[in-house]
Design a protein around this motif. Sequence first.
Motif, short mmCIF file in Angstrom:
data_model
loop_
_atom_site.label_atom_id
_atom_site.label_comp_id
_atom_site.label_asym_id
_atom_site.label_seq_id
_atom_site.Cartn_x
_atom_site.Cartn_y
_atom_site.Cartn_z
N GLU A 347 0.83 -1.20 0.00
CA GLU A 347 0.00 0.00 0.00
C GLU A 347 0.86 1.25 0.00
O GLU A 347 0.54 2.25 -0.66
CB GLU A 347 -0.92 -0.01 1.22
CG GLU A 347 -2.00 -1.08 1.15
CD GLU A 347 -2.83 -1.14 2.43
OE1 GLU A 347 -2.45 -0.44 3.40
OE2 GLU A 347 -3.83 -1.88 2.47
N GLN A 348 1.97 1.21 0.76
CA GLN A 348 2.88 2.36 0.77
C GLN A 348 3.49 2.59 -0.60
O GLN A 348 3.61 3.73 -1.05
CB GLN A 348 3.97 2.14 1.82
CG GLN A 348 3.49 2.24 3.26
CD GLN A 348 4.59 1.96 4.26
OE1 GLN A 348 5.64 1.41 3.91
NE2 GLN A 348 4.36 2.30 5.50
N LEU A 349 3.89 1.46 -1.25
CA LEU A 349 4.47 1.58 -2.58
C LEU A 349 3.46 2.16 -3.57
O LEU A 349 3.79 3.03 -4.39
CB LEU A 349 4.96 0.22 -3.06
CG LEU A 349 6.18 -0.37 -2.34
CD1 LEU A 349 6.46 -1.78 -2.84
CD2 LEU A 349 7.40 0.51 -2.54
N GLU A 350 2.20 1.66 -3.48
CA GLU A 350 1.17 2.18 -4.37
C GLU A 350 0.88 3.65 -4.08
O GLU A 350 0.67 4.44 -5.01
CB GLU A 350 -0.10 1.34 -4.21
CG GLU A 350 0.04 -0.09 -4.72
CD GLU A 350 -1.20 -0.92 -4.50
OE1 GLU A 350 -2.14 -0.40 -3.84
OE2 GLU A 350 -1.25 -2.08 -4.95
N GLN A 351 0.86 4.00 -2.78
CA GLN A 351 0.63 5.39 -2.42
C GLN A 351 1.77 6.28 -2.93
O GLN A 351 1.54 7.37 -3.46
CB GLN A 351 0.52 5.51 -0.89
CG GLN A 351 0.32 6.93 -0.38
CD GLN A 351 -0.99 7.54 -0.83
OE1 GLN A 351 -1.92 6.83 -1.18
NE2 GLN A 351 -1.07 8.86 -0.83
N GLU A 352 3.02 5.80 -2.76
CA GLU A 352 4.16 6.55 -3.27
C GLU A 352 4.10 6.67 -4.78
O GLU A 352 4.44 7.72 -5.34
CB GLU A 352 5.46 5.85 -2.84
CG GLU A 352 5.74 5.92 -1.35
CD GLU A 352 6.96 5.10 -0.97
OE1 GLU A 352 7.57 4.48 -1.87
OE2 GLU A 352 7.32 5.09 0.23
N LYS A 353 3.64 5.58 -5.44
CA LYS A 353 3.51 5.62 -6.89
C LYS A 353 2.47 6.65 -7.31
O LYS A 353 2.67 7.41 -8.26
CB LYS A 353 3.14 4.24 -7.40
CG LYS A 353 3.14 4.11 -8.91
CD LYS A 353 2.85 2.68 -9.34
CE LYS A 353 2.86 2.55 -10.86
NZ LYS A 353 2.56 1.15 -11.28
N ARG A 354 1.33 6.66 -6.59
CA ARG A 354 0.28 7.65 -6.90
C ARG A 354 0.79 9.07 -6.66
O ARG A 354 0.54 9.97 -7.47
CB ARG A 354 -0.97 7.37 -6.06
CG ARG A 354 -1.75 6.14 -6.50
CD ARG A 354 -3.11 6.11 -5.85
NE ARG A 354 -3.01 5.97 -4.41
CZ ARG A 354 -3.00 4.80 -3.76
NH1 ARG A 354 -3.07 3.67 -4.46
NH2 ARG A 354 -2.91 4.75 -2.45
N GLU A 355 1.49 9.24 -5.53
CA GLU A 355 2.01 10.57 -5.23
C GLU A 355 3.05 11.00 -6.27
O GLU A 355 3.09 12.16 -6.67
CB GLU A 355 2.62 10.57 -3.82
CG GLU A 355 1.59 10.41 -2.71
CD GLU A 355 2.24 10.31 -1.35
OE1 GLU A 355 3.49 10.26 -1.30
OE2 GLU A 355 1.52 10.28 -0.34
N GLN A 356 3.89 10.03 -6.68
CA GLN A 356 4.88 10.34 -7.70
C GLN A 356 4.22 10.70 -9.02
O GLN A 356 4.64 11.65 -9.70
CB GLN A 356 5.82 9.13 -7.88
CG GLN A 356 7.01 9.39 -8.77
CD GLN A 356 7.93 8.20 -8.85
OE1 GLN A 356 7.55 7.09 -8.52
NE2 GLN A 356 9.15 8.42 -9.31
N GLN A 357 3.16 9.93 -9.37
CA GLN A 357 2.43 10.22 -10.60
C GLN A 357 1.76 11.59 -10.50
O GLN A 357 1.75 12.37 -11.48
CB GLN A 357 1.37 9.14 -10.85
CG GLN A 357 0.56 9.31 -12.11
CD GLN A 357 1.40 9.19 -13.37
OE1 GLN A 357 2.43 8.53 -13.35
NE2 GLN A 357 0.97 9.82 -14.46
#
Length: 523
Positions: A347-357
């Motif tokens: 979930e953290q990785l996905e959240q970081e990915k969303r934030e990065q996007q």
Amino acid sequence: MASTKSVSRGQGQNAVAAAAYRAGDKLLDEDKEHGKTHDYEKRSGVLSADIILPTALAGGDIGRSELWNMAERNETRKNSRVAREWLIALPHELSEQDRKVLAHDFARTLADRYQVIADCAIHVPTAKEIERGASPLNFHAHILLTTRTATIDDDGKIYLTKDKADSEISDDDRRKKGLPRMSAEIKTVRELWEHTANKVLEAKGHHLIDSRSYKSQGIDLVPQIKMGKDATHMERKGIPTEKGRFNREIIQSNELVWNKHLNDNQKTNAKADRTIADLRESKLFIVPAVPKPNFKERKVSDVDLARAYDTANRLKNIKLDREKAQQAEQERLRQKQIADAAQKKQEQLEQEKREQQQRREQIRERIAMETRQFNQHYKQLAQQLIKFDKPHLQKIDPNSEFGKHLVAIVAADTLMRELTRYQRDPSTTKHQRELAEIQYERLGNTLIAQSQSALDSSKSTRQSMTQKEYTAALKGVFDAMVPEHKQNLTQTQQERLQSVSSALNDHSYDINRSRSRGLGFQI
């Protein structure tokens, strides 16, 4: 009983609070952010509380508040162990003074063993606790030890060092120092307590204690399960619990097995007595008579004993099943923790990915907006009218071939000057400066190309006067713009611009030289 546990910040514990509670004292925690007063002076059941120094610090003195505030200050991590506690059951057969001396001797043994300072608090069961079901024989001592070694300076002041006590270092560090694992160390300390207590018990004529388990002693008894505070509280109120019922069955079964054990020992002792008596009568071996123990044999029938063993085996199986169930539950919880940690990480990785996007989208939007602003600004600059301020430029026809090239040169020069000012403007963003730099380079290429074309156009002019005017106008423009842009152009552009400038100077020199010869011939 001799058990140990640590006082840890990771469990929300505090050395000053722990010492105040066990000693029934009032101590001030001197921590600047979270410090407060821990007042347990009204606590009953505390017989005595004393600071026990190691032998190496004999003659020194330190107060409880100073000691445990120092222990807190010396630990910097948020999950540090700030103290270690040993809880020992004091023999009820001893007098109050003998129990105190015994507890202090053992505390000093621990202090000398680890070179730490001990805080020994002796507790007795209160009338209120006994009314609630506590044993009136529950005399015990809480021994708090510092986690770091102690020393004394030349002025006699005691302080804690930065060195961890051997009881607090990891098993890897213990192995490097030639020490056994901490589990073996705990067993050794339990044996130390057994030997220390048995010296006093033997001197006073009491039964000795044994630190070994029933299994290690060869006694087929079933240990009781831990009740826990909730079940204990309910049992004291007269409310039966499953754990209480289980322990009562263990007690009944163990009583029968224990009587059988004592009975077997009595038979062994009687056989030994007869052997000794025979040796004494034959005068082959002289053995002094010893007092016989006052043991009242309790008859245990085979039926009772079989029932006791059946019960013991059943309880063992129940306990084994419970342990297996607990292990299975612990493994389930461990796997769940692993799965939860993996899910949380995902979930953290996905959240970081969303934030990065999201950051990339924001950057793209910002760049697009800045690009639009730059294009709009540049368009406005390009639409401005080009003015020939110099008198010799005003004589040039802008519609002629040379004039068109000159207009293009002046326009490029004007735009390049404006872009330079635009780049220096504090409100211009980094991206807009980069766009301006790219456009500046393009204009530089245009300026050089138009300059070469203007020079070629000037050379191709047939009329000498017109050629002279074109060349003078072009040279005037060059003299004004080359110093302005020379340092801002690329190395290649500078070389090209220098080449055009040299060619222009040579052409201008040739024109002047030709005119001078012509004038001389006419004279």
